[in-house]
Each structure stands twice: as structure tokens, then as C-alpha cells.
Design an enzyme around this catalytic site. Structure first.
Site, mmCIF file in Angstrom:
data_model
loop_
_atom_site.group_PDB
_atom_site.id
_atom_site.type_symbol
_atom_site.label_atom_id
_atom_site.label_comp_id
_atom_site.label_asym_id
_atom_site.label_seq_id
_atom_site.Cartn_x
_atom_site.Cartn_y
_atom_site.Cartn_z
ATOM 1 N N LYS A 72 0.893 -1.105 0.039
ATOM 2 C CA LYS A 72 -0.124 0.027 -0.074
ATOM 3 C C LYS A 72 0.796 1.243 -0.014
ATOM 4 O O LYS A 72 0.286 2.446 -0.546
ATOM 5 C CB LYS A 72 -1.086 -0.054 1.145
ATOM 6 C CG LYS A 72 -1.970 -1.113 0.991
ATOM 7 C CD LYS A 72 -2.950 -1.075 2.233
ATOM 8 C CE LYS A 72 -4.216 -1.915 2.188
ATOM 9 N NZ LYS A 72 -5.241 -1.692 3.019
ATOM 10 N N ASP A 109 -10.244 2.479 2.227
ATOM 11 C CA ASP A 109 -10.423 1.959 3.233
ATOM 12 C C ASP A 109 -11.077 2.556 4.337
ATOM 13 O O ASP A 109 -11.843 2.139 4.905
ATOM 14 C CB ASP A 109 -8.991 1.566 3.682
ATOM 15 C CG ASP A 109 -8.285 0.598 3.165
ATOM 16 O OD1 ASP A 109 -9.060 -0.304 2.635
ATOM 17 O OD2 ASP A 109 -6.980 0.384 3.266
ATOM 18 N N GLY A 138 -0.243 0.457 9.347
ATOM 19 C CA GLY A 138 -0.813 1.019 8.275
ATOM 20 C C GLY A 138 -2.286 0.980 8.272
ATOM 21 O O GLY A 138 -3.100 2.114 8.033
ATOM 22 N N ALA A 139 -3.193 0.043 8.853
ATOM 23 C CA ALA A 139 -4.353 0.166 9.018
ATOM 24 C C ALA A 139 -4.758 1.309 9.892
ATOM 25 O O ALA A 139 -6.031 1.877 9.742
ATOM 26 C CB ALA A 139 -5.010 -1.234 9.815
ATOM 27 N N ASN A 159 -1.111 2.361 21.409
ATOM 28 C CA ASN A 159 -0.256 1.392 20.804
ATOM 29 C C ASN A 159 0.841 0.917 21.652
ATOM 30 O O ASN A 159 1.283 1.528 22.412
ATOM 31 C CB ASN A 159 0.419 2.079 19.484
ATOM 32 C CG ASN A 159 1.075 0.881 18.460
ATOM 33 O OD1 ASN A 159 0.220 -0.177 18.478
ATOM 34 N ND2 ASN A 159 2.303 0.768 18.106
ATOM 35 N N ARG A 160 1.058 -0.525 21.620
ATOM 36 C CA ARG A 160 2.133 -1.099 22.268
ATOM 37 C C ARG A 160 3.360 -0.252 22.388
ATOM 38 O O ARG A 160 4.103 0.015 23.262
ATOM 39 C CB ARG A 160 2.218 -2.518 21.824
ATOM 40 C CG ARG A 160 3.339 -3.358 22.628
ATOM 41 C CD ARG A 160 3.398 -4.839 21.972
ATOM 42 N NE ARG A 160 3.450 -4.866 20.560
ATOM 43 C CZ ARG A 160 3.990 -5.958 20.003
ATOM 44 N NH1 ARG A 160 3.643 -7.019 20.480
ATOM 45 N NH2 ARG A 160 4.154 -5.900 18.677
ATOM 46 N N ARG A 164 5.570 4.657 17.835
ATOM 47 C CA ARG A 164 4.998 4.416 16.542
ATOM 48 C C ARG A 164 3.450 5.607 16.586
ATOM 49 O O ARG A 164 3.178 6.039 15.897
ATOM 50 C CB ARG A 164 4.659 3.123 16.314
ATOM 51 C CG ARG A 164 5.651 2.237 15.755
ATOM 52 C CD ARG A 164 5.265 0.759 15.391
ATOM 53 N NE ARG A 164 4.958 0.829 14.008
ATOM 54 C CZ ARG A 164 4.268 -0.008 13.297
ATOM 55 N NH1 ARG A 164 4.055 -0.981 13.968
ATOM 56 N NH2 ARG A 164 3.978 -0.049 11.940
ATOM 57 N N MET A 221 -11.344 -4.318 12.980
ATOM 58 C CA MET A 221 -10.923 -4.559 11.931
ATOM 59 C C MET A 221 -10.695 -5.999 11.265
ATOM 60 O O MET A 221 -10.632 -6.430 10.197
ATOM 61 C CB MET A 221 -9.747 -3.808 11.185
ATOM 62 C CG MET A 221 -9.982 -2.034 11.124
ATOM 63 S SD MET A 221 -8.639 -1.396 10.189
ATOM 64 C CE MET A 221 -9.090 0.349 10.897
ATOM 65 N N TYR A 223 -11.764 -9.513 10.763
ATOM 66 C CA TYR A 223 -12.976 -10.398 10.351
ATOM 67 C C TYR A 223 -12.743 -11.855 10.410
ATOM 68 O O TYR A 223 -13.682 -12.707 9.927
ATOM 69 C CB TYR A 223 -13.603 -9.764 9.409
ATOM 70 C CG TYR A 223 -12.635 -9.985 7.920
ATOM 71 C CD1 TYR A 223 -12.675 -11.246 7.372
ATOM 72 C CD2 TYR A 223 -11.930 -8.865 7.580
ATOM 73 C CE1 TYR A 223 -12.051 -11.310 5.971
ATOM 74 C CE2 TYR A 223 -10.975 -8.951 6.642
ATOM 75 C CZ TYR A 223 -11.148 -10.189 5.764
ATOM 76 O OH TYR A 223 -10.378 -10.231 4.575
ATOM 77 N N GLY A 244 -15.211 -6.125 10.784
ATOM 78 C CA GLY A 244 -14.302 -5.883 9.738
ATOM 79 C C GLY A 244 -14.640 -6.157 8.353
ATOM 80 O O GLY A 244 -14.324 -5.755 7.176
HETATM 81 P P1 ATR Z 1 -1.107 -3.175 9.356
HETATM 82 O O1 ATR Z 1 -0.055 -2.376 8.458
HETATM 83 O O2 ATR Z 1 -1.889 -4.260 9.071
HETATM 84 O O3 ATR Z 1 -1.628 -2.204 10.589
HETATM 85 P P2 ATR Z 1 1.542 -3.555 11.034
HETATM 86 O O4 ATR Z 1 2.068 -2.213 10.571
HETATM 87 O O5 ATR Z 1 2.420 -4.501 11.229
HETATM 88 O O6 ATR Z 1 0.013 -3.724 10.344
HETATM 89 O O7 ATR Z 1 0.671 -2.952 12.473
HETATM 90 C C1 ATR Z 1 0.272 -3.950 13.519
HETATM 91 C C2 ATR Z 1 -0.329 -3.479 14.737
HETATM 92 O O8 ATR Z 1 -0.563 -4.303 15.450
HETATM 93 C C3 ATR Z 1 0.768 -2.585 15.308
HETATM 94 O O9 ATR Z 1 -0.057 -1.344 16.123
HETATM 95 C C4 ATR Z 1 1.327 -3.576 16.493
HETATM 96 O O10 ATR Z 1 1.612 -2.849 17.656
HETATM 97 P P3 ATR Z 1 3.669 -2.436 17.605
HETATM 98 O O11 ATR Z 1 3.474 -1.119 16.713
HETATM 99 O O12 ATR Z 1 3.633 -2.076 19.002
HETATM 100 O O13 ATR Z 1 3.996 -3.544 17.043
HETATM 101 C C5 ATR Z 1 0.021 -4.036 16.774
HETATM 102 N N1 ATR Z 1 0.295 -5.442 17.264
HETATM 103 C C6 ATR Z 1 0.793 -6.782 16.899
HETATM 104 N N2 ATR Z 1 0.694 -7.535 17.507
HETATM 105 C C7 ATR Z 1 0.597 -7.030 18.903
HETATM 106 C C8 ATR Z 1 0.618 -7.590 20.237
HETATM 107 N N3 ATR Z 1 1.127 -8.767 20.711
HETATM 108 N N4 ATR Z 1 0.295 -6.925 21.208
HETATM 109 C C9 ATR Z 1 0.125 -5.454 20.971
HETATM 110 N N5 ATR Z 1 -0.057 -5.007 19.910
HETATM 111 C C10 ATR Z 1 0.221 -5.633 18.873
#
Ligand code: ATR
Length: 282
Positions: A72, A109, A138-139, A159-160, A164, A221, A223, A244
């Protein structure tokens, strides 16, 4: 697709992997019901091969493509012009190949997210209160851009990885800000899971739904499954929920219109078709 002739309009989806994409199922069902001389096909270029594919399609070889993970950002980068929503999201899920050789990038989206909310939570007003987005990938970026453009007065990113969330807020701007999990759901109008948590029946994101107002809407999101752990918890808490799959279907509608110049026929139950397809691949 038996009616295809040499005059057929062609569109497609680019992703890697693309095998499990529901988009060909949706678009080809609409094409058949509308009786169009058209086809919608999958493309899976190599990891570094997106730009070469897009360059080769300049001039209208095909009408356009939808773009999914992981291309994307590449899609936005290869375009000559982009919609405001695609620029704000930093990503495109739709490229149109104009006859003059230019590439136009759009992002539907966010439209899908807002349409799903309107359909499954009737009366929902994105401008009525704070939005909380769980995730900063990205989502989440796309959701934040859509909610800002729809007038959300406060868009909170949880966010974790806090850095970011801060970067997302700086990039999208407007009413978007990074917040900690503590107290994030207070006064929330909508809570959107934009993380991958909950996929394949795993635990959903941590979110203290008891802190959310009774009128809050929870949107996931993810689904697969349709009823994620977060959706189940939201329902148990008595909150309205949005799934989703509806978002996926609704982002496809403006794409179809852009490719083929007509609205998808309303008499096709693409949701049932998608559910059947998910069931088969699960
Ligand atoms: P996308 O483009 O589909 O959004 P991504 O960029 O890989 O995919 O983002 C995944 C999201 O899910 C991120 O916000 C990620 O948190 P981090 O930025 O801390 O990595 C979150 N995510 C994925 N696994 C997670 C987990 N086990 N606990 C908390 N957040 C998680």
C-alpha cells in the site's frame, strides 16, 4: 466470467500473498450480476516488484488495481496524483491507470470504515465525540485519516510501541494524538481495533471496555473470525459492534465504481458469499 471478449475491462488486486483475498470474489460476483464484459484478477509480484508492475500498466493497459499488504505504501509512492485521504493515510489501496499515462492513487479503506459504521451502527456520527484507535500500523493510519476527515474532534492512538503512535499522530496531524492505555476509553464515541490481535480466534487487544460510555461503538477490523474476542466482550458489555467484513465490502464499492463506471448491483449478497469463502479457507 463466460462473457469476456477482447473488449473486456480488466481490473485486479495486487498483494503478496494474494491467494486468500476476498476482493476477486466480491468484484466478480458484482461483474456477473451487472452483466459487464469485465474481469477482476489477482497479481502477486515479488517483494520488490510492485513498482515494475505498476510502471508496466501505465497508459490504461488495465483500468486499475486494488492494493493490499504489503504494497500500500509502494502504491502511493508510484502515483503521479493522489487523493487527500490517500496522502493523509500515507498509503493507497486503489490505483487508476489513466489513458494519458498517469497513475492516480486513492484510499477507500477509510470510506469502508465509515460506511460500515453507518450500516451496522445506524445513526453513528463520527463528529460526535472522541475516537480511540488501537494500533499504529498502516491500518490504524488509514482509520485515523478517515476519522479526522470525518470531523472526529479527538482521535486517540493507543499502541504497544508508543513511538509509533507518536509518529502516526505527527504524520496525520489534525486532531490525532498519541495517548497511553490508561483512561483512553473515557468518553469514547468509537473504539477501533486496528491491530492484528484477535486474528484466528486469538485474544483481542487489551481495552477496559467498562470505562467506555454505554453509547460507544466498538469496531474490529479483524474479521477472521467475524466474532472476535473484542467484539464478544463489547457485546457482553452491551455496546454496539461493527465488523471488519462490512468494512472490507464497503471499501470495495467505490473501487468497483472507479474501475467500471457503474455502482455494484444491490441484489448480490456479497456478505454471504464472503462468509462462505472465509469458511472454506478457514
Ligand atoms: P498493519 O499495516 O496491518 O496495520 P502493522 O504495521 O504490522 O500492520 O501493525 C500492526 C499493529 O498491531 C501495530 O500497532 C502493532 O503494535 P506495535 O506497533 O507495538 O508492533 C500491533 N500489534 C501486533 N501484535 C501485537 C501484540 N501482540 N500486542 C500489542 N499490539 C500488537
Amino acid at each position: 466470467m463466460s462473457g469476456i471478449t477482447g473488449a473486456a475491462l480488466v481490473a485486479g488486486i495486487v498483494g503478496r500473498p494474494v491467494t486468500h483475498s476476498l476482493s476477486p470474489v466480491l468484484h466478480n460476483a458484482w461483474i456477473a450480476a451487472a452483466g459487464l464484459n469485465a474481469a477482476y484478477v489477482p497479481f502477486a509480484p515479488t517483494a520488490g516488484g510492485f513498482a515494475a508492475l505498476a510502471e508496466g500498466l501505465r497508459g490504461g493497459v488495465i483500468r486499475g488495481v486494488n492494493v493490499t499488504i504489503p504494497f500500500k505504501e509502494d502504491a502511493l509512492a508510484c502515483a503521479d496524483q493522489a487523493s487527500e485521504r490517500a496522502r493523509l493515510a500515507g498509503a493507497a489501496n486503489l490505483l487508476l491507470f489513466r489513458h494519458d499515462g498517469t497513475i492516480f492513487a486513492d484510499n477507500t479503506d477509510g470510506l469502508g470504515l465509515l460506511a460500515a459504521l453507518a450500516i451496522q451502527a445506524p445513526g453513528f456520527d463520527p463528529g460526535a465525540g472522541p475516537a480511540v484507535i488501537l494500533g499504529a500500523g498502516g491500518a490504524a493510519r488509514g482509520a485515523a485519516a478517515a476519522l479526522v476527515l470525518a470531523g472526529a474532534p479527538d482521535v486517540r492512538i493507543v499502541n504497544r510501541t508508543a513511538d509509533r503512535a507518536v509518529a502516526l499522530a505527527a504524520d496525520v496531524g489534525g486532531t490525532v494524538r498519541a495517548v497511553g492505555a490508561e483512561g483512553a476509553l473515557k468518553g469514547a464515541n468509537v473504539i477501533v481495533n486496528a491491530t492484528s490481535l484477535g486474528l484466528n480466534g486469538g485474544p483481542g487487544p487489551e481495552a477496559d471496555l467498562s470505562a467506555a460510555p454505554d453509547a460507544a461503538v466498538v469496531m474490529d477490523m479483524v474479521y477472521k473470525p467475524l466474532r472476535t474476542e473484542l467484539i464478544a466482550r463489547a457485546r457482553a458489555r452491551g455496546l454496539r459492534t461493527v465488523d471488519g467484513l462490512e468494512m472490507l465490502i464497503r471499501q470495495a464499492v467505490p473501487s468497483f465504481e472507479a474501475f467500471f463506471g457503474v455502482a455494484p448491483p444491490a441484489n448480490v449478497d456479497v456478505r454471504a458469499l464472503a462468509l462462505k469463502t472465509i469458511g472454506k479457507s478457514a
